[in-house]
Each structure stands twice: as C-alpha cells, then as structure tokens.
Design a protein around this motif. Structure first.
Motif, short mmCIF file in Angstrom:
data_model
loop_
_atom_site.label_atom_id
_atom_site.label_comp_id
_atom_site.label_asym_id
_atom_site.label_seq_id
_atom_site.Cartn_x
_atom_site.Cartn_y
_atom_site.Cartn_z
N GLY A 52 71.97 -29.60 -45.40
CA GLY A 52 72.22 -30.24 -46.68
C GLY A 52 73.71 -30.53 -46.75
O GLY A 52 74.47 -30.09 -45.89
N THR A 53 74.13 -31.26 -47.76
CA THR A 53 75.55 -31.57 -47.88
C THR A 53 76.36 -30.28 -48.00
O THR A 53 77.36 -30.09 -47.32
CB THR A 53 75.79 -32.46 -49.11
OG1 THR A 53 75.08 -33.69 -48.88
CG2 THR A 53 77.26 -32.77 -49.30
N ALA A 54 75.91 -29.39 -48.87
CA ALA A 54 76.66 -28.15 -49.07
C ALA A 54 76.53 -27.24 -47.85
O ALA A 54 77.51 -26.67 -47.38
CB ALA A 54 76.16 -27.45 -50.32
N GLY A 113 67.76 -25.39 -51.84
CA GLY A 113 68.67 -26.53 -51.95
C GLY A 113 68.98 -27.16 -50.60
O GLY A 113 70.07 -27.69 -50.41
N LYS A 139 66.66 -35.54 -57.39
CA LYS A 139 67.67 -34.48 -57.43
C LYS A 139 67.95 -34.20 -58.90
O LYS A 139 68.86 -34.78 -59.50
CB LYS A 139 68.92 -34.91 -56.66
CG LYS A 139 69.73 -33.73 -56.16
CD LYS A 139 70.60 -34.12 -54.99
CE LYS A 139 71.51 -32.99 -54.56
NZ LYS A 139 70.82 -31.82 -54.00
N PHE A 180 71.57 -35.14 -60.54
CA PHE A 180 72.90 -34.98 -59.94
C PHE A 180 72.88 -35.37 -58.47
O PHE A 180 71.83 -35.66 -57.90
CB PHE A 180 73.41 -33.54 -60.13
CG PHE A 180 72.67 -32.49 -59.34
CD1 PHE A 180 71.50 -31.92 -59.82
CD2 PHE A 180 73.15 -32.05 -58.11
CE1 PHE A 180 70.82 -30.94 -59.10
CE2 PHE A 180 72.49 -31.07 -57.38
CZ PHE A 180 71.33 -30.52 -57.88
N ARG A 190 80.57 -33.86 -57.18
CA ARG A 190 79.32 -33.62 -57.89
C ARG A 190 79.16 -34.65 -59.01
O ARG A 190 79.58 -34.44 -60.14
CB ARG A 190 79.33 -32.19 -58.42
CG ARG A 190 78.17 -31.80 -59.33
CD ARG A 190 76.81 -32.09 -58.76
NE ARG A 190 76.44 -31.29 -57.62
CZ ARG A 190 75.86 -30.09 -57.66
NH1 ARG A 190 75.60 -29.52 -58.81
NH2 ARG A 190 75.51 -29.48 -56.55
N GLY A 242 75.37 -34.76 -54.58
CA GLY A 242 76.39 -33.95 -53.91
C GLY A 242 76.85 -34.69 -52.67
O GLY A 242 76.02 -35.13 -51.87
N PHE A 251 82.90 -21.79 -52.45
CA PHE A 251 82.07 -22.94 -52.82
C PHE A 251 81.83 -22.96 -54.33
O PHE A 251 81.30 -22.00 -54.90
CB PHE A 251 80.72 -22.94 -52.09
CG PHE A 251 79.93 -24.18 -52.42
CD1 PHE A 251 80.11 -25.35 -51.70
CD2 PHE A 251 79.03 -24.20 -53.49
CE1 PHE A 251 79.43 -26.52 -52.05
CE2 PHE A 251 78.34 -25.36 -53.84
CZ PHE A 251 78.55 -26.52 -53.10
N TYR A 257 84.10 -31.22 -52.35
CA TYR A 257 82.71 -31.47 -52.73
C TYR A 257 82.69 -32.23 -54.06
O TYR A 257 83.29 -31.80 -55.04
CB TYR A 257 81.98 -30.12 -52.88
CG TYR A 257 80.51 -30.25 -53.21
CD1 TYR A 257 79.59 -30.59 -52.23
CD2 TYR A 257 80.05 -30.04 -54.51
CE1 TYR A 257 78.23 -30.70 -52.53
CE2 TYR A 257 78.70 -30.16 -54.81
CZ TYR A 257 77.80 -30.49 -53.81
OH TYR A 257 76.47 -30.61 -54.11
N TYR A 266 65.98 -27.07 -59.33
CA TYR A 266 66.82 -25.97 -58.87
C TYR A 266 66.64 -24.75 -59.76
O TYR A 266 66.63 -23.61 -59.28
CB TYR A 266 68.29 -26.43 -58.80
CG TYR A 266 68.43 -27.50 -57.72
CD1 TYR A 266 68.89 -27.17 -56.45
CD2 TYR A 266 68.03 -28.82 -57.95
CE1 TYR A 266 68.96 -28.14 -55.45
CE2 TYR A 266 68.10 -29.78 -56.97
CZ TYR A 266 68.57 -29.44 -55.72
OH TYR A 266 68.62 -30.39 -54.73
N TYR A 292 79.16 -22.93 -47.68
CA TYR A 292 78.32 -22.68 -48.85
C TYR A 292 77.94 -21.20 -48.94
O TYR A 292 77.95 -20.59 -50.00
CB TYR A 292 77.06 -23.55 -48.78
CG TYR A 292 76.15 -23.35 -49.96
CD1 TYR A 292 76.48 -23.85 -51.21
CD2 TYR A 292 74.96 -22.64 -49.83
CE1 TYR A 292 75.67 -23.64 -52.31
CE2 TYR A 292 74.13 -22.43 -50.92
CZ TYR A 292 74.48 -22.94 -52.15
OH TYR A 292 73.67 -22.72 -53.24
C1 COI Z 1 73.99 -30.18 -51.86
O1 COI Z 1 73.81 -29.81 -50.70
O2 COI Z 1 74.85 -31.02 -52.14
C2 COI Z 1 73.18 -29.66 -52.96
O3 COI Z 1 73.12 -30.28 -53.97
C3 COI Z 1 72.52 -28.36 -52.83
C4 COI Z 1 73.04 -27.26 -53.65
C5 COI Z 1 72.42 -26.01 -53.12
C6 COI Z 1 74.50 -27.08 -53.65
#
Ligand code: COI
Length: 365
Positions: A310-312, A243, A204, A78, A146, A80, A32, A144, A209, A176
């Motif tokens: 979460g996305t990640a 996160g 975000k 940001f 960003r 994700g 990741f 992924y 973070y 992740y």
């Molecule tokens: C996501 O899940 O996309 C985030 O931004 C969290 C981060 C811990 C990678």
C-alpha cells in the motif's frame, strides 16, 4: 457540477511555521501520521456553486457544524500518496493521477461531488510548494499526503449532502509499522468482514477502516500487526488487509493476488507491483484465492513468500499468518527474496535511483 474556469489557489502563509530545529528533528525520525506540516489545502463545494474558494491556509482545526452529515452518516472519502525527495533535492510524486481518479470513483460511491483530476493534482502541488521544506531526505522517508472530502451540510435527513469540502493535509513519514521494514504477522479474521458485495469495499472511505478496528484489536492480542479479511458471503476467499493489499509468491515465481471483486480497494501500489513483476517476466495471476489454498500452499512450501502493500506500507513482508485454529510460518523467518527485491525496485523508482520506464513520477519542484 464543476466550475468552468480553473480555480486559482489563494495562499495565506502561516505566521506560526515550525522552527527549523524542531522540523529537522521531526524529519530525521518522522514515524507515521503523527506530525503535520504548516499548511493545508481547502476547497468548498455546494450544489449551486460547484467547487469554489480554493486556498492554501495555515494548518489548524476545522470548524464544523455538529449537524454535518459526515459526523452522522460517515459521508467521507480519502486518499493517500507520497512526495519523495531525490538526491538532487528535487521533489516528486508517485502516480498522483491514479489517486485523483480513484478519489472520483470513491466520490461516486459515497454520493459526494467528484473533484476534477486537474484540481486534485493542483491541490497536491500547491501544498507541496508552500511546505516543501517538510519533504524529508532521510532514507525511507517521504511526505505522506492525505487528501480527503467530507459532507458538511447542516442537515440530519439521510440523503446526499448539498455541501461538501475537500482538504489536503501532509505528514512527514517513515515506515508505517513501528518495527520498520521487518516482516509482520497477520491475523485472519473469521468473524468479521470488511466489506460486503455491493458495499463500499472498493471505495476509499473512512467507514471501511473503522469497521476494521475491532478485528485489528483482536489481531494485536495475537501479536499480529494487521487483519486479513475474507469475503463476506462465503467467508472463504482472501480479500485484503485492514489498509493494504495482499500478494502471495509461489515457489515457481508466480505472483498471486486476490482479484478486484468490487469489495477490494484498487491499490495503486498493487497495480505498480503487478506491472513491475510482469516486466521481469513473472506470471501474475489475479483471481479468487481461498484461505485453505493459502494455508496449504504455505505449509507445503508451494507458496514461499507473502507480502502486504500500500502507499503507507510500501511492500511489507509477512512472516506468520494466524487464525483461531491455525498458525503458519516461523517466528524468525526472514523477509522473502522476491518481496524485498520488488520493494527495492519500486522504492528505487520512487526515490529517483533508477529509471522510471512507466513515467510514474511527476516532478513538483
Ligand atoms: C495508504 O496506504 O495510503 C492508506 O490509506 C492506508 C492506511 C492504513 C494508512
């Protein structure tokens, strides 16, 4: 604020694309956030010109003035989101509009210029079109994406910057957590908060973070992969992990998740899980949940499962919850049944293995 005519992306192809063998090796086991594709998107903004100069360019270091506000006052946001390769080779993104709209809300909170949602969508698609061979096809892998925005005006006064830039980078991704989809332990931080009332918790932004990193180190020392933060006013109610959002499952099948109080991120995965669980007939309750309630419920068995999302992280089962004065859960406890079945349903939709009743998937190629 925004330029009137739609922006057209100027494309400069990299002359140093990763060679096929190396790329295939990376895609087979991407980890990741460690490898990046050959290109990136960049769009500039000034108060005078609005958004302009949209381009896809070779991935590489940014040249940034050392007086840029982002470097001093953390004026940054940001997003994700992920692109998935389906069995027929096609590429799809999951609920991208939700990310675009959330980025606009984050921009407002951080006094950055909102990026129009159609430009957000087009930026994601433009990058995927150029780097489509970077979307992996191995099980549980994705690309992924960003997107992020920084204030890059050369000025040390503390005020909203008059110049900003938006970028999208992309990174092939597997699980992740290094241990994969296996259950994780989480550490309840009772000393540090993530977000205050009226602060930036729902946005975000990088600052949320970085504030989680010290407690995250404390978590690691206790063999925990993530920190669970409590509300900053009373230090009593569950908020979110460093996160990820949090869900608890009661023995009777009810799902509980902390309500969006303004200091919790409005997770797209969180929202999707609420929808899928309700579709199945589960009651889903969004409300304040105290640490005591959670600990008592886990000890008595009234709460039978817990998971992060979460996305990640997608949906990651939680095994043990630890704090200075308590440990609940068993070291070898298996992942919760409902947790894993919701995970399966969500990923089946994302990978095109089952119908998409809410039209969450958007085809790119
Ligand atoms: C996501 O899940 O996309 C985030 O931004 C969290 C981060 C811990 C990678």
């Amino acid at each position: 604020m925004n330029s009137a005519a739609p922006l057209v992306f100027d494309i400069t192809e990299s002359t140093h694309r990763q060679n096929d063998d190396l790329r295939q090796k990376i895609l087979a086991n991407p980890g990741f956030g460690v490898n990046f594709t050959d290109h990136m998107v960049a769009i500039d903004w000034t108060a005078q010109q609005g958004w302009h100069d949209a381009r896809v360019q070779p991935y590489g270091p940014l040249q940034i003035d050392p007086a840029s506000s982002v470097l001093h006052y953390a004026q940054e946001i940001f997003e994700g989101l992920k692109a998935y390769r389906h069995a027929d080779g096609s590429i799809w993104i999951f609920r991208p509009l939700e990310n675009g709209l959330r980025m606009q809300r984050s921009a407002e909170r951080l006094a950055l210029p909102p990026l129009p949602e159609d430009l957000f969508l087009e930026s994601i698609k433009a990058l995927i079109r150029v780097d489509d061979m970077w979307v992996p096809s191995a099980p549980e892998t994705s690309l992924y994406l960003r997107p992020f925005m920084i204030a890059n005006e050369r000025f040390l006064g503390v005020r909203a910057a008059q110049r900003a830039a938006y970028y999208v980078i992309a990174s092939p991704a597997g699980a992740y957590f290094p241990q994969g989809v296996a259950p994780v332990n989480i550490w309840v931080s009772q000393e540090h908060s993530r977000a205050a009332r009226g602060g930036t918790g729902a946005a975000k932004c990088g600052g949320n973070y970085s504030a989680s990193l010290l407690p995250q180190q404390e978590a690691s020392r206790h063999d925990c992969s993530q920190v669970l933060f409590l509300d900053s006013q009373e230090g009593k109610y569950l908020e979110e992990l460093g996160g990820m959002n949090l869900f608890l499952v009661k023995r009777d099948g009810t799902l509980l998740t902390p309500s969006l109080t303004g200091s919790i991120l409005e997770g797209v995965t969180r929202d999707s899980i609420i929808t899928l669980a309700k579709d199945r007939g589960h009651e889903v309750v969004e409300r304040k949940i105290s640490l005591d309630e959670m600990l008592e419920g886990l000890r008595s068995g009234d709460i039978s499962e817990a998971f992060a999302c979460g996305t990640a992280a997608v949906i990651t089962p939680i095994r043990m919850i630890k704090g200075e004065s308590f440990t609940v859960g068993e070291p070898n406890a298996p992942a919760g049944e409902l947790t894993m079945s919701l995970r399966q349903e969500l990923t089946d939709i994302q990978y095109g293995r089952r119908a998409d009743p809410h039209h969450w998937m958007m085809k790119v190629l």
